[in-house]
Scaffold this motif. Sequence first.
Motif, PDB file in Angstrom:
ATOM      1  N   LYS A 191     -11.181 -14.983   2.325  1.00 36.04           N
ATOM      2  CA  LYS A 191     -10.282 -15.446   1.262  1.00 36.04           C
ATOM      3  C   LYS A 191      -9.846 -14.281   0.375  1.00 36.04           C
ATOM      4  O   LYS A 191      -8.697 -14.243  -0.086  1.00 36.04           O
ATOM      5  N   LYS A 192     -10.743 -13.339   0.142  1.00 38.72           N
ATOM      6  CA  LYS A 192     -10.393 -12.160  -0.656  1.00 38.72           C
ATOM      7  C   LYS A 192      -9.306 -11.339   0.043  1.00 38.72           C
ATOM      8  O   LYS A 192      -8.355 -10.878  -0.595  1.00 38.72           O
ATOM      9  N   LEU A 193      -9.429 -11.173   1.368  1.00 36.73           N
ATOM     10  CA  LEU A 193      -8.411 -10.437   2.132  1.00 36.73           C
ATOM     11  C   LEU A 193      -7.065 -11.156   2.092  1.00 36.73           C
ATOM     12  O   LEU A 193      -6.009 -10.514   1.977  1.00 36.73           O
ATOM     13  N   LEU A 194      -7.084 -12.482   2.207  1.00 37.15           N
ATOM     14  CA  LEU A 194      -5.828 -13.251   2.126  1.00 37.15           C
ATOM     15  C   LEU A 194      -5.157 -13.023   0.789  1.00 37.15           C
ATOM     16  O   LEU A 194      -3.928 -12.841   0.712  1.00 37.15           O
ATOM     17  N   ALA A 195      -5.941 -13.045  -0.285  1.00 33.86           N
ATOM     18  CA  ALA A 195      -5.374 -12.834  -1.617  1.00 33.86           C
ATOM     19  C   ALA A 195      -4.801 -11.431  -1.745  1.00 33.86           C
ATOM     20  O   ALA A 195      -3.706 -11.237  -2.297  1.00 33.86           O
ATOM     21  N   GLU A 196      -5.529 -10.431  -1.238  1.00 31.89           N
ATOM     22  CA  GLU A 196      -5.035  -9.050  -1.292  1.00 31.89           C
ATOM     23  C   GLU A 196      -3.722  -8.899  -0.534  1.00 31.89           C
ATOM     24  O   GLU A 196      -2.853  -8.097  -0.912  1.00 31.89           O
ATOM     25  N   ALA A 197      -3.564  -9.673   0.536  1.00 33.87           N
ATOM     26  CA  ALA A 197      -2.343  -9.595   1.345  1.00 33.87           C
ATOM     27  C   ALA A 197      -1.191 -10.403   0.749  1.00 33.87           C
ATOM     28  O   ALA A 197      -0.087 -10.402   1.298  1.00 33.87           O
ATOM     29  N   GLY A 198      -1.453 -11.093  -0.381  1.00 33.11           N
ATOM     30  CA  GLY A 198      -0.391 -11.855  -1.040  1.00 33.11           C
ATOM     31  C   GLY A 198      -0.364 -13.327  -0.675  1.00 33.11           C
ATOM     32  O   GLY A 198       0.618 -14.020  -0.940  1.00 33.11           O
TER      33      GLY A 198
END
Length: 519
Positions: free
Chosen positions: A343-350
């Motif tokens: 979920k953190k990676l998804l957020a970082e990717a926008g």
Amino acid sequence: MTRFVFCLALLCPLFAPAADLVIGRASEHSSIDPLFSRSGTNYSTSGQMFERLVMNDANNQLQPALAVSWRVLDPTTWELKLRDKVKFHDGSDFTAEDVVFSFERARNVPNSPASFAGALASIVNMRALGPLTVQVKTATPVPSLIEQIGRVFIQSKKSATGLTTADFNAGKGMIGTGPYRFVEWKPGQHLMLKRNADYWGPKPDFENVTIRFIPKDAARLAALLAGDVDLIDEVAPDGAQQLKSNARLQVFSIASTRLIYLALDSDREVSPFVTDVNGKPLDRNPLKDARVRRAISLMIDRALIVDRLLDGSGEPAGQMVPKGMGGHDPTLTPPKQDVAAAKKLLAEAGWPNGFGLTLHTSADRFARDADLGQAIGQMLARGGIKINNVYALPYNVYASAATRRDYSAFIFSFGTTTPDSTIGLMNVLSTYDKEAGLGVFNRSRYSNPQFDAALKRAMAEFNDAKRNAGLQEATRIAFNDVGVVPLFWPIMHWAAKKGVVYEARRDESTLAQKARLAK
């Protein structure tokens, strides 16, 4: 079922009994043209009637077949010596001209969903030097050339010239050198074969073979239990456990080298089955971002899939080939599920609120493939991706659609049938180049120039240790970038009635010549 021709007691010592074999196979080929598709189902069918220059043993090690030897004259010139006194099914001699013809045809079969062209991509010239010698020249040094060209089935130039795939499917030109001759194919029903009495190699135990196509696991198992078939393939993991306790049956198992993976459309700006969380089409494709692909990989619990879905009949995967094969990198362990990190990676990717995605899978290609699609869908949903739908389709329909790039996220597989990872990396992850025959199975059109360059260097290396190190480097680049999402390598099961023995094979092929009568 096995049927014996009985004889009078006085004559029995003079004549060996003839036996027939009925096989219940899970998947039907898309064509009986041996050069139409390199898919596993087509390979199993063709491998009974047609042969290659080299063949794989049960552990994927190469053995001489129609070629008895090969040597490198210089870094780009190879000389192949062919087996003498081999006859085609029509009685004609096998020669070097048949090899050249087959290689040329393999490059140009129209509408192939899995072309053989990639196996021949490096060749710039080939010619027959007499009846049993072929000279092959490559554009650059290709140490694995014999492994690559050894994937191509050899046809009779005399019988196959001018024929189309439709002609072969109608039974024309089905002339090989293999242990079985073609008799009849009724699509959706059966394929019938007859033993080749003039075969140059070991004679098969069975005179007549009928391969029945039974896609449902339960129906295949029921047919074996009822005695309607003698041997079945792709036994489901729970079925294998059940059958092991049946004294009338035998189970034959082996770890496969086929990688089951999730492919993600990382190429197109707009992908057909990617939406926002409300189901509306997106004008940009999140799957192009490596962080999103990495997030998806971290959402998947591979150990749970193997333990629960496969009843232990598999090994979680983090790369193209398992331990023990050339190019395997021990530092690339299977990613462990980490939903918070995903979920953190998804957020970082926008994409903090996720996006919508439809998954596609086959319904009859390997054990639990339809269930696997549902399981992956549930895991991605828990990771913050809205799963709009999961579709499971018959493999012969599904594979063609995947090749046309109809999907955004789809489960597929690639079986490595060579001693190292070259063929898988070259076909599944290389940047697609039709003319060069690269990325033939790269249906998601993943592209990474750094990976392409590393693989190219490895493929030109004749020193085995340096070549494997180069394959490991290329593997790290592609899988750290999540070119595909590796899932697992399955353990495959066959089952047979008592009295029939089957040689379980890592390439998963179901071949009548590998079945025999128990001694």
